[in-house]
Design a protein around this motif. Structure first.
Motif, PDB file in Angstrom:
ATOM      1  N   THR A 102      73.590   3.806  37.700  1.00 45.28           N
ATOM      2  CA  THR A 102      72.966   3.248  38.900  1.00 45.28           C
ATOM      3  C   THR A 102      73.903   2.255  39.581  1.00 45.28           C
ATOM      4  N   ALA A 103      74.556   1.399  38.793  1.00 44.92           N
ATOM      5  CA  ALA A 103      75.454   0.395  39.371  1.00 44.92           C
ATOM      6  C   ALA A 103      76.706   1.046  39.975  1.00 44.92           C
ATOM      7  N   LEU A 104      77.252   2.047  39.332  1.00 47.27           N
ATOM      8  CA  LEU A 104      78.506   2.650  39.799  1.00 47.27           C
ATOM      9  C   LEU A 104      78.315   3.577  40.988  1.00 47.27           C
ATOM     10  N   THR A 105      77.185   4.273  41.064  1.00 46.03           N
ATOM     11  CA  THR A 105      77.020   5.293  42.105  1.00 46.03           C
ATOM     12  C   THR A 105      75.998   4.921  43.172  1.00 46.03           C
ATOM     13  N   GLY A 106      75.088   4.019  42.880  1.00 44.44           N
ATOM     14  CA  GLY A 106      74.035   3.685  43.828  1.00 44.44           C
ATOM     15  C   GLY A 106      72.859   4.635  43.780  1.00 44.44           C
ATOM     16  N   VAL A 107      72.934   5.631  42.916  1.00 44.17           N
ATOM     17  CA  VAL A 107      71.836   6.583  42.749  1.00 44.17           C
ATOM     18  C   VAL A 107      70.886   6.020  41.692  1.00 44.17           C
ATOM     19  N   GLN A 108      69.617   6.015  41.984  1.00 46.40           N
ATOM     20  CA  GLN A 108      68.617   5.481  41.062  1.00 46.40           C
ATOM     21  C   GLN A 108      68.373   6.485  39.937  1.00 46.40           C
ATOM     22  N   VAL A 109      68.692   6.091  38.714  1.00 46.08           N
ATOM     23  CA  VAL A 109      68.463   6.965  37.557  1.00 46.08           C
ATOM     24  C   VAL A 109      67.045   6.728  37.064  1.00 46.08           C
ATOM     25  N   LYS A 110      66.215   7.767  37.161  1.00 49.21           N
ATOM     26  CA  LYS A 110      64.808   7.647  36.792  1.00 49.21           C
ATOM     27  C   LYS A 110      64.551   8.009  35.336  1.00 49.21           C
ATOM     28  N   GLN A 111      65.341   8.947  34.807  1.00 50.39           N
ATOM     29  CA  GLN A 111      65.065   9.448  33.461  1.00 50.39           C
ATOM     30  C   GLN A 111      66.373   9.905  32.815  1.00 50.39           C
ATOM     31  N   VAL A 112      66.525   9.590  31.526  1.00 50.79           N
ATOM     32  CA  VAL A 112      67.668  10.072  30.754  1.00 50.79           C
ATOM     33  C   VAL A 112      67.127  10.711  29.486  1.00 50.79           C
ATOM     34  N   ASP A 113      67.288  12.022  29.363  1.00 55.15           N
ATOM     35  CA  ASP A 113      66.902  12.740  28.148  1.00 55.15           C
ATOM     36  C   ASP A 113      68.149  12.907  27.291  1.00 55.15           C
ATOM     37  N   ILE A 114      68.036  12.517  26.017  1.00 57.98           N
ATOM     38  CA  ILE A 114      69.190  12.581  25.126  1.00 57.98           C
ATOM     39  C   ILE A 114      68.907  13.576  24.013  1.00 57.98           C
ATOM     40  N   THR A 115      69.843  14.491  23.814  1.00 57.18           N
ATOM     41  CA  THR A 115      69.778  15.441  22.705  1.00 57.18           C
ATOM     42  C   THR A 115      70.928  15.125  21.758  1.00 57.18           C
ATOM     43  N   VAL A 116      70.598  14.876  20.502  1.00 58.56           N
ATOM     44  CA  VAL A 116      71.634  14.641  19.492  1.00 58.56           C
ATOM     45  C   VAL A 116      71.946  16.001  18.872  1.00 58.56           C
ATOM     46  N   SER A 117      73.152  16.513  19.142  1.00 57.00           N
ATOM     47  CA  SER A 117      73.493  17.862  18.698  1.00 57.00           C
ATOM     48  C   SER A 117      74.158  17.882  17.330  1.00 57.00           C
ATOM     49  N   TRP A 118      74.737  16.786  16.919  1.00 58.04           N
ATOM     50  CA  TRP A 118      75.359  16.734  15.598  1.00 58.04           C
ATOM     51  C   TRP A 118      75.486  15.287  15.147  1.00 58.04           C
ATOM     52  N   LEU A 119      75.613  15.117  13.848  1.00 58.59           N
ATOM     53  CA  LEU A 119      75.865  13.807  13.233  1.00 58.59           C
ATOM     54  C   LEU A 119      77.139  13.939  12.408  1.00 58.59           C
ATOM     55  N   LYS A 120      77.979  12.935  12.487  1.00 59.70           N
ATOM     56  CA  LYS A 120      79.252  13.018  11.771  1.00 59.70           C
ATOM     57  C   LYS A 120      79.309  11.950  10.691  1.00 59.70           C
ATOM     58  N   PRO A 121      79.362  12.363   9.430  1.00 58.98           N
ATOM     59  CA  PRO A 121      79.484  11.383   8.349  1.00 58.98           C
ATOM     60  C   PRO A 121      80.884  10.785   8.333  1.00 58.98           C
ATOM     61  N   PRO A 122      81.049   9.650   7.684  1.00 57.52           N
ATOM     62  CA  PRO A 122      82.389   9.044   7.628  1.00 57.52           C
ATOM     63  C   PRO A 122      83.346   9.941   6.859  1.00 57.52           C
ATOM     64  N   GLN A 123      84.600   9.852   7.234  1.00 54.75           N
ATOM     65  CA  GLN A 123      85.628  10.662   6.570  1.00 54.75           C
ATOM     66  C   GLN A 123      85.800  10.194   5.134  1.00 54.75           C
ATOM     67  N   ARG A 124      85.814  11.122   4.277  1.00 57.36           N
ATOM     68  CA  ARG A 124      86.071  10.803   2.877  1.00 57.36           C
ATOM     69  C   ARG A 124      87.503  11.192   2.548  1.00 57.36           C
TER      70      ARG A 124
END
Length: 133
Positions: A102-124
């Motif tokens: 919103t601050a960078l573009t001036g477009v009012q963001v009404k909704q943000v849907d987030i999909t978590v597609s993967w989780l990454k464990p720490p490197q062993r």
């Protein structure tokens, strides 16, 4: 006594100056860059046509935008490091994307849907044979 030169073009009324139009793709790239730079979220990299892609916390997440006038709805697909409280992480990500886009573009963001597609464990460290001393 000096005479100021007359302006070549009379000043136009503020309402007659036109408008700035942002392409949908600009908003998508802005949202994905904000998610990558200002949060812990990552995206996918490599591959061709979705085949062979791999989880990469340094890549930009994918974002799509639906515009309705000066309002936008965003869908962002991210990967996150694991372990992490997912609800808290996605709320923080949603709030940050809403504020910055919103601050960078001036477009009012009404909704943000987030999909978590993967989780990454720490490197062993790779287990291998250890040298006896």
């Amino acid at each position: 006594m000096s005479i100021s030169p007359a302006p070549l073009h009379p000043a136009a009324d503020v309402n007659d100056r036109g408008e700035t139009v942002l392409a949908r793709r600009v908003l998508e790239k802005t949202a994905s860059q904000v998610a990558r730079d200002e949060t812990f979220a990552g995206g996918s990299s490599g591959g061709f046509l979705g085949i062979g892609t791999r989880a990469d916390l340094s890549a930009r997440p994918d974002a799509t935008v639906e515009l309705a006038g000066n309002a936008a709805s965003l869908k962002v697909t991210v990967g996150l490091p694991y372990p992490m409280p997912l609800r808290q992480a996605t709320e923080q990500l949603r709030r940050r994307i809403t504020e910055r886009v919103t601050a960078l573009t001036g477009v009012q963001v009404k909704q943000v849907d987030i999909t978590v597609s993967w989780l990454k464990p720490p490197q062993r460290e790779k287990r291998g044979r250890r040298k006896l001393q």
